[in-house]
Design an enzyme around this catalytic site. Structure first.
Site, PDB file in Angstrom:
ATOM      1  N   ASN A   4     -79.331 -22.544  -5.942  1.00  0.00           N
ATOM      2  CA  ASN A   4     -80.378 -22.739  -6.946  1.00  0.00           C
ATOM      3  C   ASN A   4     -80.165 -24.119  -7.553  1.00  0.00           C
ATOM      4  OD1 ASN A   4     -82.142 -22.685  -9.066  1.00  0.00           O
ATOM      5  ND2 ASN A   4     -81.132 -21.010 -10.182  1.00  0.00           N
ATOM      6  N   TRP A   5     -80.992 -25.063  -7.114  1.00  0.00           N
ATOM      7  CA  TRP A   5     -80.819 -26.446  -7.600  1.00  0.00           C
ATOM      8  C   TRP A   5     -81.297 -26.606  -9.041  1.00  0.00           C
ATOM      9  CZ3 TRP A   5     -82.569 -30.031  -2.922  1.00  0.00           C
ATOM     10  CH2 TRP A   5     -81.615 -29.925  -1.892  1.00  0.00           C
ATOM     11  N   LYS A   6     -81.987 -25.606  -9.566  1.00  0.00           N
ATOM     12  CA  LYS A   6     -82.558 -25.681 -10.926  1.00  0.00           C
ATOM     13  C   LYS A   6     -83.383 -26.973 -11.069  1.00  0.00           C
ATOM     14  CE  LYS A   6     -78.876 -22.689 -12.489  1.00  0.00           C
ATOM     15  NZ  LYS A   6     -78.004 -22.233 -13.560  1.00  0.00           N
ATOM     16  N   HIS A  94     -84.694 -15.148 -13.405  1.00  0.00           N
ATOM     17  CA  HIS A  94     -83.446 -15.854 -13.738  1.00  0.00           C
ATOM     18  C   HIS A  94     -83.269 -15.850 -15.253  1.00  0.00           C
ATOM     19  CE1 HIS A  94     -80.427 -18.954 -14.135  1.00  0.00           C
ATOM     20  NE2 HIS A  94     -80.149 -18.757 -12.861  1.00  0.00           N
ATOM     21  N   GLU A  96     -82.367 -18.044 -17.226  1.00  0.00           N
ATOM     22  CA  GLU A  96     -82.921 -19.226 -17.910  1.00  0.00           C
ATOM     23  C   GLU A  96     -84.432 -19.078 -18.107  1.00  0.00           C
ATOM     24  OE1 GLU A  96     -81.210 -22.034 -15.179  1.00  0.00           O
ATOM     25  OE2 GLU A  96     -79.233 -21.508 -15.954  1.00  0.00           O
ATOM     26  N   GLU A 166     -76.133 -11.897 -12.358  1.00  0.00           N
ATOM     27  CA  GLU A 166     -75.667 -13.132 -12.994  1.00  0.00           C
ATOM     28  C   GLU A 166     -75.436 -12.884 -14.475  1.00  0.00           C
ATOM     29  OE1 GLU A 166     -76.962 -16.853 -10.582  1.00  0.00           O
ATOM     30  OE2 GLU A 166     -78.484 -16.413 -12.064  1.00  0.00           O
ATOM     31  N   GLY A 172     -73.044 -21.561 -15.713  1.00  0.00           N
ATOM     32  CA  GLY A 172     -72.852 -22.950 -16.127  1.00  0.00           C
ATOM     33  C   GLY A 172     -71.767 -23.138 -17.169  1.00  0.00           C
ATOM     34  N   SER A 212     -70.999 -19.609 -12.260  1.00  0.00           N
ATOM     35  CA  SER A 212     -69.795 -20.435 -12.089  1.00  0.00           C
ATOM     36  C   SER A 212     -69.034 -20.142 -10.794  1.00  0.00           C
ATOM     37  CB  SER A 212     -68.874 -20.307 -13.308  1.00  0.00           C
ATOM     38  OG  SER A 212     -69.519 -20.816 -14.456  1.00  0.00           O
ATOM     39  N   GLY A 233     -75.343 -22.368  -8.680  1.00  0.00           N
ATOM     40  CA  GLY A 233     -75.995 -23.468  -9.380  1.00  0.00           C
ATOM     41  C   GLY A 233     -75.238 -24.768  -9.132  1.00  0.00           C
TER      42      GLY A 233
HETATM   43  P1  13P Z   1     -73.804 -21.996 -12.047  1.00  0.00           P
HETATM   44  O1  13P Z   1     -73.281 -21.745 -10.646  1.00  0.00           O
HETATM   45  O2  13P Z   1     -74.029 -23.434 -12.351  1.00  0.00           O
HETATM   46  O3  13P Z   1     -73.001 -21.271 -13.076  1.00  0.00           O
HETATM   47  O4  13P Z   1     -75.272 -21.359 -12.078  1.00  0.00           O
HETATM   48  C1  13P Z   1     -75.442 -20.059 -11.662  1.00  0.00           C
HETATM   49  C2  13P Z   1     -76.879 -19.766 -11.597  1.00  0.00           C
HETATM   50  O5  13P Z   1     -77.539 -19.647 -12.608  1.00  0.00           O
HETATM   51  C3  13P Z   1     -77.503 -19.660 -10.266  1.00  0.00           C
HETATM   52  O6  13P Z   1     -78.793 -19.173 -10.364  1.00  0.00           O
END
Ligand code: 13P
Length: 250
Positions: A4-6, A94, A96, A166, A172, A212, A233
């Site tokens: 997930n590149w966000k 997600h 977020e 998650e 993150g 993470s 991420g």
């Molecule tokens: P991180 O791997 O940066 O913690 O992000 C996880 C995530 O939200 C993947 O969708």
């Protein structure tokens, strides 16, 4: 393994990173691990072009979708549009999106159903906040999210879905859930899916962990019986670290 590149990588950066990932994947990992990259919308087509040119079997996914077919929904993207770009997967719910964009359980359910009818596989995200982890019942919270996401689906629809657990406090933050905590929640999710749709659907469903994930913890996480992969991420934004994660699946 789902990247997930966000909201990272410009078009140029996306193409460079896709090429680097394709080179690593095509040197021995073809047909051995299912890899999905979810760039921002604008990167989907260019990244797919890189993979197609290389005959690289990495699939494309989106990070979000809207459930209506078309119309006056400024800024939104439909299932048909994603399908036209060659998307096989789409992340929904997600944390977020739930936190910053007000996405509700009901939205997640509608998005998942719209994706399935457009032949795109939803990757349904669930997970509890730190507050819930410390003050309430995280399992009940997550299973209620599962109930809501799958509401009104039949087994044929459910079998098209993947789930990503998650925990919000692990995203993150560098604070990963221990393999045992993550594995236990994924186990509960699988039991819940079995209750809803039967053992066959439950045992074949891909349940991922996210939060993470990195090269130092991936082995212990995917060693858990009910963790089938990861939604990544930060560690997916660099080709070597992402490649070391899909290599860990073998
Ligand atoms: P991180 O791997 O940066 O913690 O992000 C996880 C995530 O939200 C993947 O969708």
């Amino acid at each position: 393994m789902v990247a997930n590149w966000k909201m990272n990588n410009t078009l140029g950066q996306s193409v460079v990173l896709a090429q680097e990932i394709s080179n690593r994947f095509n040197s021995g990992y073809e047909d051995k691990v299912d890899v999905v990259i979810c760039p921002p919308y604008i990167g989907i087509k260019p990244v797919k072009t890189v993979f197609d040119f290389d005959k690289c079997k990495i699939s494309l996914g989106a990070q979000n979708v809207f459930y209506e077919k078309s119309g006056a929904y400024t800024g939104e993207i439909s299932v048909e549009m994603l399908s036209e770009l060659g998307c096989m997967y789409c992340i929904v719910g997600h944390s977020e999106r739930r936190e910053y964009f007000g996405e509700t359980n009901n939205d997640v359910n509608r998005k998942a159903k719209a994706l399935i009818s457009g032949k795109i596989k939803p990757i349904i995200c669930v997970g509890e906040s730190l507050y819930v982890r410390e003050n309430a019942d995280p399992q009940a919270f997550v299973l209620a999210q599962i109930d809501a996401a799958f509401a009104g689906m039949d087994a044929f629809e459910a079998k098209e879905c993947c789930i990503a657990y998650e925990p919000v406090w692990a995203i993150g933050t560098g604070r990963t859930a221990t393999p045992e905590v993550a594995g236990e929640m994924c186990r509960s999710i699988r039991v819940k899916i079995a209750e809803l749709f039967g053992d066959d659907i439950a045992s074949n469903m891909r349940i991922l962990y996210g939060g993470s994930v990195n090269v130092g913890n991936i082995d212990a996480l995917i060693a858990q019986e009910d963790i089938d992969g990861a939604l990544i991420g930060n560690a997916s934004l660099q080709a070597d670290s992402f490649a070391s994660l899909f290599k860990a699946c073998l």
